[in-house]
Design an enzyme around this catalytic site. Structure first.
Site, mmCIF file in Angstrom:
data_model
loop_
_atom_site.group_PDB
_atom_site.id
_atom_site.type_symbol
_atom_site.label_atom_id
_atom_site.label_comp_id
_atom_site.label_asym_id
_atom_site.label_seq_id
_atom_site.Cartn_x
_atom_site.Cartn_y
_atom_site.Cartn_z
ATOM 1 N N CYS A 1 -25.539 -8.997 -29.355
ATOM 2 C CA CYS A 1 -24.545 -9.931 -29.872
ATOM 3 C C CYS A 1 -23.146 -9.317 -29.816
ATOM 4 O O CYS A 1 -22.988 -8.114 -29.754
ATOM 5 C CB CYS A 1 -24.876 -10.280 -31.314
ATOM 6 N N ARG B 1 -22.041 -9.859 -23.673
ATOM 7 C CA ARG B 1 -22.977 -9.126 -24.547
ATOM 8 C C ARG B 1 -24.116 -10.010 -25.015
ATOM 9 O O ARG B 1 -25.137 -9.545 -25.480
ATOM 10 C CB ARG B 1 -22.230 -8.602 -25.776
ATOM 11 N N TRP C 1 -27.286 -13.039 -28.941
ATOM 12 C CA TRP C 1 -28.429 -12.809 -28.049
ATOM 13 C C TRP C 1 -29.619 -12.801 -28.979
ATOM 14 O O TRP C 1 -29.801 -11.889 -29.773
ATOM 15 C CB TRP C 1 -28.275 -11.479 -27.319
ATOM 16 N N ASN D 1 -24.971 -8.013 -35.924
ATOM 17 C CA ASN D 1 -25.578 -7.624 -34.652
ATOM 18 C C ASN D 1 -26.635 -6.579 -34.973
ATOM 19 O O ASN D 1 -26.385 -5.646 -35.721
ATOM 20 C CB ASN D 1 -24.530 -7.028 -33.710
ATOM 21 N N GLY D 2 -27.838 -6.744 -34.416
ATOM 22 C CA GLY D 2 -28.898 -5.750 -34.637
ATOM 23 C C GLY D 2 -30.120 -6.423 -35.239
ATOM 24 O O GLY D 2 -30.319 -7.619 -35.102
ATOM 25 N N GLU E 1 -34.150 0.218 -7.740
ATOM 26 C CA GLU E 1 -32.864 -0.354 -8.177
ATOM 27 C C GLU E 1 -32.548 -1.643 -7.419
ATOM 28 O O GLU E 1 -32.095 -2.632 -7.993
ATOM 29 C CB GLU E 1 -31.754 0.679 -7.998
ATOM 30 N N LYS F 1 -31.960 -5.291 -9.210
ATOM 31 C CA LYS F 1 -30.784 -6.144 -8.981
ATOM 32 C C LYS F 1 -31.217 -7.558 -8.611
ATOM 33 O O LYS F 1 -30.726 -8.540 -9.137
ATOM 34 C CB LYS F 1 -29.915 -5.540 -7.861
ATOM 35 N N GLU G 1 -32.963 -9.362 -11.679
ATOM 36 C CA GLU G 1 -32.225 -9.689 -12.907
ATOM 37 C C GLU G 1 -31.144 -10.739 -12.684
ATOM 38 O O GLU G 1 -30.734 -11.393 -13.639
ATOM 39 C CB GLU G 1 -31.628 -8.439 -13.549
ATOM 40 N N HIS H 1 -52.114 2.286 -0.879
ATOM 41 C CA HIS H 1 -53.084 2.539 -1.970
ATOM 42 C C HIS H 1 -53.253 1.310 -2.858
ATOM 43 O O HIS H 1 -53.493 1.423 -4.055
ATOM 44 C CB HIS H 1 -52.619 3.750 -2.788
ATOM 45 N N LYS I 1 -25.515 -7.339 -21.703
ATOM 46 C CA LYS I 1 -24.974 -6.151 -21.040
ATOM 47 C C LYS I 1 -25.333 -4.878 -21.801
ATOM 48 O O LYS I 1 -25.556 -3.839 -21.192
ATOM 49 C CB LYS I 1 -23.454 -6.259 -20.940
HETATM 50 C C1 AGP Z 1 -28.920 -2.930 -15.027
HETATM 51 O O1 AGP Z 1 -28.396 -3.782 -14.028
HETATM 52 C C2 AGP Z 1 -29.289 -3.658 -16.286
HETATM 53 N N1 AGP Z 1 -28.202 -4.414 -16.780
HETATM 54 C C3 AGP Z 1 -29.943 -2.764 -17.326
HETATM 55 O O2 AGP Z 1 -31.142 -2.291 -16.767
HETATM 56 C C4 AGP Z 1 -29.119 -1.540 -17.802
HETATM 57 O O3 AGP Z 1 -29.023 -0.588 -16.768
HETATM 58 C C5 AGP Z 1 -29.867 -0.901 -18.978
HETATM 59 O O4 AGP Z 1 -29.922 -1.834 -20.038
HETATM 60 C C6 AGP Z 1 -29.210 0.400 -19.487
HETATM 61 O O5 AGP Z 1 -27.916 0.134 -19.922
HETATM 62 P P1 AGP Z 1 -26.946 1.392 -20.198
HETATM 63 O O6 AGP Z 1 -26.735 2.090 -18.896
HETATM 64 O O7 AGP Z 1 -25.683 0.791 -20.753
HETATM 65 O O8 AGP Z 1 -27.637 2.288 -21.192
#
Ligand code: AGP
Length: 610
Positions: free
Chosen positions: A2, A28, A75, A99-100, A481, A485, A488, A504, A605
């Site tokens: 949040c 966020r 969120w 938040n939390g 990675e 990408k 997500e 395997h 984020k």
């Molecule tokens: C990556 O594209 C994602 N948004 C997510 O996996 C991110 O890398 C992960 O939440 C870690 O975030 P940070 O690097 O801010 O700790």
């Protein structure tokens, strides 16, 4: 997670500052939002499901003037995304944003219900409003009521609360979830993330865990939860407001992909000597690093992937053994740590709960700690013994791009420093490695010129529902990675695998409906092995996209449906090169799919809950 904003000052500015702040925090968390404005001693609240634009529509032309106010973009953790679950939550004269997670909210909720408080939402946050209001109803002051409430709740949280009974202050709690106070003239600001308030002030006070701040128009008092005043320094932060604009790009993600030459340059600046002969990490106590016998790298998501590459680079150049851990697993894995262990914690935001908790566990076990992070003075930066900042600039897109490539640069620099400290690499080696590093910004520039080709590939492949990404060695984590990408931001299922692993089991997935994307620079030690994997896939009618260095696939074109060639480069640098086309591939597919690229569904984020 949040986003939280608060303001006290000019009654005519409150609404605008809250809304603009929430818009800058929308990355966020963005499933609902709301603001509460206190006008003299009357609270006006507007909440809406969906993005901030929905809230703005709802507010319309309403003046919503008031000397102070709070705002929140959500969120969802407890309770679906809905208007009733949106913050601010209220109880009588009290309004709160949070938040939390409140771990003990069930027992607190039943206690409050027995006192006659009525709950209207499914959230844990609502109990905060009732707890504070119950103190006020018992004749306590606002400060005492807030302090009493904060002492009762358990769990990582950031809270801002206001009440009509004392309408000249906001009270803030920071407990393992970021929140800062911004200082102005006859006005003050509160935010869970600096971007929300940077256009108004660069004078920031970072609250620490357990801090309670009483924020008035002309005064900020900070105490611990026992009421003892604590001193927190004012810090001048530099953040370019342009970071929060798209600068002509359709999405922040594309802008940040294109910023990678610049962010690479900024990260290298100050770490390479003027004559390009040596590498240094100012402020890093290399004497402490010399005693290190084991390293653990840990992070989440994209940062975890950079940890996998960091392991290979550090072991290759320094021969120090490196273990890699997913942060959320590390804490519960009974890790083997002693004073000769260095734990390298990687986090773009510096606020990820899984990662910051893992850091605290590593410290508790006696490890030395080093953070690689992109946010100055973030929680992880402040909790670590040493910090290396990636200088990627503010990263707004939820999908991490420039932060990742700058993390890889830092790992490469660190592995040279460690290799030199351990006497494993010579000055000549370093000088040659520096030349590779210095060439990275231009290398990325050249690769960005493939954008139109990648866009055409996205046109061809955007209707497939499953992708496999394959790599070996340094490019196996790039397969992970690249798959992340795509997943997500386009919501298409994608798996990253070690190419040698396919036979395997996973090769059973392969047929003409499953594009397989190989990441295979020609100078990779295991290039011929990956060609074997290419033949195995083709023999099963898999569609092959082959990413390699110039002319790397000249003899194998019969097995390849689509070829992506990047310029030749030092193998150790190749992950920084190979990820860029994959970032563009994911971006263009998502764009065709019409998904919300900068704010993908279900994501945020910064993940500040475990
Ligand atoms: C990556 O594209 C994602 N948004 C997510 O996996 C991110 O890398 C992960 O939440 C870690 O975030 P940070 O690097 O801010 O700790």
């Amino acid at each position: 997670m949040c986003g939280i904003v608060g303001y006290i000052g000019d009654a005519k500015k409150t609404k605008q500052i809250l809304l603009e702040g929430l818009l800058r925090l929308e990355y966020r968390g963005y499933d609902s939002s709301g603001i509460a404005v206190l006008n003299k001693s009357v609270t006006n609240i507007v909440k809406a499901k969906g993005k901030i634009a929905e809230l703005q529509k709802k507010i319309g032309k309403e003046k919503l003037e008031g000397q102070l106010g709070i705002g929140h973009t959500r969120w969802a953790t407890h309770g679906i995304a809905s208007e009733v679950n949106a913050h601010p939550h209220t109880s009588g004269t009290t309004s709160v944003v949070h938040n939390g997670i409140i771990e003990n909210y069930v027992e607190l909720k039943s206690e409050l219900k027995q006192k006659g408080f009525k709950f209207i939402s499914d959230t844990d946050s609502e109990i905060l409003a009732h707890l504070v209001e119950s103190g006020l109803e018992n004749g306590k002051s606002f400060t005492e009521s807030a302090r009493g409430a904060f002492k009762k709740v358990k769990g990582a949280c950031a809270v801002v609360v206001i009440t009509e009974r004392e309408p000249e202050k906001l009270i803030v709690l920071r407990n393992f979830s970021p929140v800062v106070v911004g200082l102005g003239e006859n006005e003050n600001y509160i935010a869970s993330d600096i971007p929300a308030i940077i256009p108004y002030t660069n004078r920031i006070v970072y609250l620490e865990d357990g801090d309670m701040a009483i924020v008035e128009k002309n005064e900020v008092t900070i105490t611990d939860l026992n009421g003892t005043e604590v001193k927190r320094e004012e810090v001048l932060v530099s953040s370019d407001p342009a970071s929060f604009e798209k600068g002509g790009f359709k999405h922040f993600m594309l802008k940040e992909i294109y910023e990678q030459p610049r962010s690479a340059l900024d990260t290298l600046r100050g770490k390479i000597s003027g004559d390009f002969s040596s590498i240094e990490l100012a402020g890093i106590n290399t004497k402490q690093l010399n005693k290190i016998k084991k390293i653990i790298t840990l992070g989440c998501g994209t940062s975890y992937h950079s940890c996998l590459i960091g392991k290979l680079l550090i072991e290759n150049l320094s021969r120090i053994p490196v273990e890699v851990s997913i942060a959320s697993e590390f804490r519960y894995s009974n890790p083997i740590i002693d004073q000769d262990t260095l734990v390298i914690v990687v986090s773009q935001s510096g606020e990820t709960a899984d990662t910051s908790e893992a850091l605290l566990e590593a410290k508790r076990l006696g490890a030395k700690t080093l953070a690689i992070t992109n946010v100055f003075n973030s929680k992880i930066a402040r909790e670590s013994d040493q910090v290396i900042y990636t200088r990627a600039g503010t990263e707004i897109g939820v999908a991490s791009t420039k932060a990742f490539t700058t993390q890889l640069l830092v790992f490469y620099i660190l592995s040279n420093i460690l290799g030199k400290a351990k006497g494993r690499i010579s000055e000549e080696d370093i000088s040659s490695n520096v030349k590779s590093l210095v060439g990275v910004p231009l290398l990325i520039e050249k690769i960005l010129k493939l954008d139109d080709q990648i866009k055409a590939l996205a046109q061809k492949y955007n209707n497939f529902n499953n992708f496999i990404f394959l790599g070996r060695g340094l490019n196996f984590p790039i397969a992970l990675e690249g798959a992340l990408k795509l997943k997500e931001i386009s919501y298409i299922h994608a798996e990253g695998y070690a190419a040698g692993e396919m036979k395997h089991g996973p090769i059973a997935l392969v047929d003409e409906n499953v594009p397989v994307l190989f990441i295979a620079p020609k100078n990779g030690a295991n290039f011929t092995k990956i060609i074997g994997n290419l033949r195995e896939i083709k023999a099963r009618n898999g569609l092959v996209i082959f990413l390699t260095t110039e002319k790397g696939a000249d003899e194998y074109k019969e097995y390849i449906d689509d070829l992506i060639e990047i310029p030749n480069c030092d193998y150790n640098i190749s992950p920084i090169a190979t990820i860029v086309p994959l970032q563009l591939f994911a971006y263009h597919i998502a764009r065709i799919k019409g998904t919300d690229i900068d704010q993908p569904r279900n994501l945020a984020k910064v993940v500040t809950v475990e």
